[in-house]
Each structure stands twice: as structure tokens, then as C-alpha cells.
Design an enzyme around this catalytic site. Sequence first.
Site, PDB file in Angstrom:
ATOM      1  NE  ARG A 106      57.720  -0.509  37.016  1.00  0.00           N
ATOM      2  CZ  ARG A 106      58.434   0.548  37.385  1.00  0.00           C
ATOM      3  NH1 ARG A 106      57.838   1.624  37.849  1.00  0.00           N
ATOM      4  NH2 ARG A 106      59.746   0.542  37.309  1.00  0.00           N
ATOM      5  CG  HIS A 133      63.433  -2.567  39.488  1.00  0.00           C
ATOM      6  ND1 HIS A 133      63.200  -2.681  38.135  1.00  0.00           N
ATOM      7  CD2 HIS A 133      63.311  -1.228  39.770  1.00  0.00           C
ATOM      8  CE1 HIS A 133      62.934  -1.487  37.634  1.00  0.00           C
ATOM      9  NE2 HIS A 133      62.998  -0.597  38.599  1.00  0.00           N
ATOM     10  CD  GLN A 136      67.011   1.187  39.374  1.00  0.00           C
ATOM     11  OE1 GLN A 136      65.988   1.642  38.898  1.00  0.00           O
ATOM     12  NE2 GLN A 136      68.123   1.871  39.433  1.00  0.00           N
ATOM     13  CG  ASP A 227      63.597   1.526  46.739  1.00  0.00           C
ATOM     14  OD1 ASP A 227      63.033   2.493  46.200  1.00  0.00           O
ATOM     15  OD2 ASP A 227      63.163   0.345  46.652  1.00  0.00           O
ATOM     16  CB  CYS A 267      66.099   2.741  42.219  1.00  0.00           C
ATOM     17  SG  CYS A 267      64.950   2.746  43.615  1.00  0.00           S
ATOM     18  NE  ARG A 295      66.386   1.065  34.905  1.00  0.00           N
ATOM     19  CZ  ARG A 295      65.116   1.128  35.310  1.00  0.00           C
ATOM     20  NH1 ARG A 295      64.782   1.935  36.295  1.00  0.00           N
ATOM     21  NH2 ARG A 295      64.183   0.358  34.772  1.00  0.00           N
TER      22      ARG A 295
END
Length: 309
Positions: A106, A133, A136, A227, A267, A295
Site C-alpha cells: 500500500r 484499489h 477492494q 467512499d 469500502c 475482502r
Amino acid sequence: MMKLIKLAKKNFLSSFDMSKEEIIHIFNIADNFKNNDFDIKLEKKVLGLIFDKSSTRTRVSFQVAMSRLGGTTIDLNPTTSQIGRGEPIRDTSRVLSRYCDVLAIRTFNQADIKEYAKWSSKPVINALTDTEHPCQALADYMTIKEEFNGFKNVVLTFVGDGNNVANSLILCGALLGVEVRIACPKGYEPNPLIVKKAKETYTDKNLLKITNDPNSAVQGANVIYTDVWSSMGEENKKESKDKDFEGFTIDNHLLSKAKKDAIILHCLPAYRSKEITDEVMESKNSRIFEQAENRLHVQQALLACMLSS
Ligand code: CP
Ligand code: NVA
């Protein structure tokens, strides 16, 4: 027992690094893991995690996924490693990939994760960058598939900032043929290159719509997604973004324009009363925590496919 297929590309840096067939395969394997119907052991395999930004879900779901597969993880960040002292990516990556079997990273720039991948002898997974992402998006579409039994006639409306999460939703949606509408304030539209790539992939390019009007975008939608307004690294923009995003909160009024059985996705982490109200988050339409659970299952499937051959 299902057979694992080897993914054509070594790395998973973008949603576009998988084909539609591979994504569907990941969903099937993830489904089996979720139902405790698939047991594969990857003893002695090690996942190296590098987090240049904070994480709860991605960190823990990768760790649990690896542990369920019988492997282990090493969790690194700039403070506890030499990364924060400026050791070049090409050195860090060459060293870590001699110890670890796969790396999940990340970081900020997409160019940096590409640099890791260039120098790594092992697969690299994008655990979020400023641009994408992709892990995700896998969990998101798995949640949608579970709810609607597939993707036929599903309309997904994302209301919010057109950045990393929206970009991956667009790319993955294009591969799966899902109608994706993005509603964002002027100046917060998704990356034009990503929009272009997605439009080239859709059989009907009208299935991707970018608008500045959340009200029309949610009309008849099956999935409403949002988000945070200010992403990690944008802490200094919070005040101005809060103003720019006025009118983009997912509340009961906006929700009433969607399909009656529309589901809500986020998310996480969420800022209640900013991008989403408490009421909507806790409503019967919310699948936010199912989405968070997925996830784990999609990442376990991804690791299994990457590491089992
Ligand atoms: N959705 C997500 O990536 O959450 P974390 O930042 O907690 O990993
Ligand atoms: N857009 C958000 C996603 C968090 C999972 C961020 O980058 O901070």
C-alpha cells in the site's frame, strides 16, 4: 474439488491485470473458501506486507487469509524498516522478494508499485495506491454477485470522489460488463486514462457514465456505493473537500431514488454524516459488513492462485 488456475499475469497492480474469466474464477474460489469447502495448504509461504499508509481491513484480511492458507506474513512500514530512511524501492524490492513469496504493498504513487514489481522476483499485489484499489473492487463485485446472483442488468452508482476506489470499480465493472455510473463534484472526475481504457473494454461504452448530478445517477440503481471524501494523504484538503462535496451524502432522500431493493456499499472506513448518514449505514439495505468480510475471501483466493503452482 475445484482446480486453481494460474493467473496469466504475475502481478496484480490494477483491476485490468486480470481477465473477466480470472475474476470469475477468483469469485468461485472465494465462495468455496467462504463456505469452508476448499482446503489448500501453502505451508512455509510468506507474504510480505508493506504499508506506507494506515490500514485495518486490508492488513488484517491479508494476514488472516495467509494464516488460513497455512502460511505467514511479515508486516512492514516506513517507521520500522529502512523504507522510511529512503532506501530505494529497487533495493528493498530485490531483497524482500528473496525472503518472501509474494508482496502486498500500500503506497501513494502507482509508479512506485510498478517500480516494486519491476525489481521483485515474486508477485506484487496492489493493496491500494492513489490510483487504484483492485483487491477492494474484487470484494465489491463478489458482494454484488452474491446479492443479485450475477451481474445481469445490475446498475452500480458510485457517489463521491472519482479516485482510487472509483477507478478500480470502473475497470472491474468494464471487464464484468456492469453498468457503472460515477457521480462526483466538478473537478473530482475519475482518471481520464482509466475512463478511456474502460470505454474501450465495454461492448457498449454507454454503460459507463460520469456525471456531476448524484440525483439522476442513483435513479433506478441497484447498488449505491460511496467512499470517504478526503482520502489518505489528503488530510490538508479536508475543509475544502467537505464544501465541494456538499449534496453528495448518501442519505435516505438520495436512497429513495434508487431501486427499492438497492444495496449500499462502502469500502470503509466511513465518516458518518459526511459521505453517508448513520441511518443509511445501519439500514437493512446496507451490505457494508458483508463487503468487508469478502475482502478476506477474495484475497485468500488471490493468494491461493498466485502461490499454489
Ligand atoms: N477498505 C480498506 O482498504 O480498508 P483499510 O484502509 O482499513 O485497509
Ligand atoms: N479512497 C480511500 C480508500 C480507503 C480504503 C483512501 O485512499 O483513503
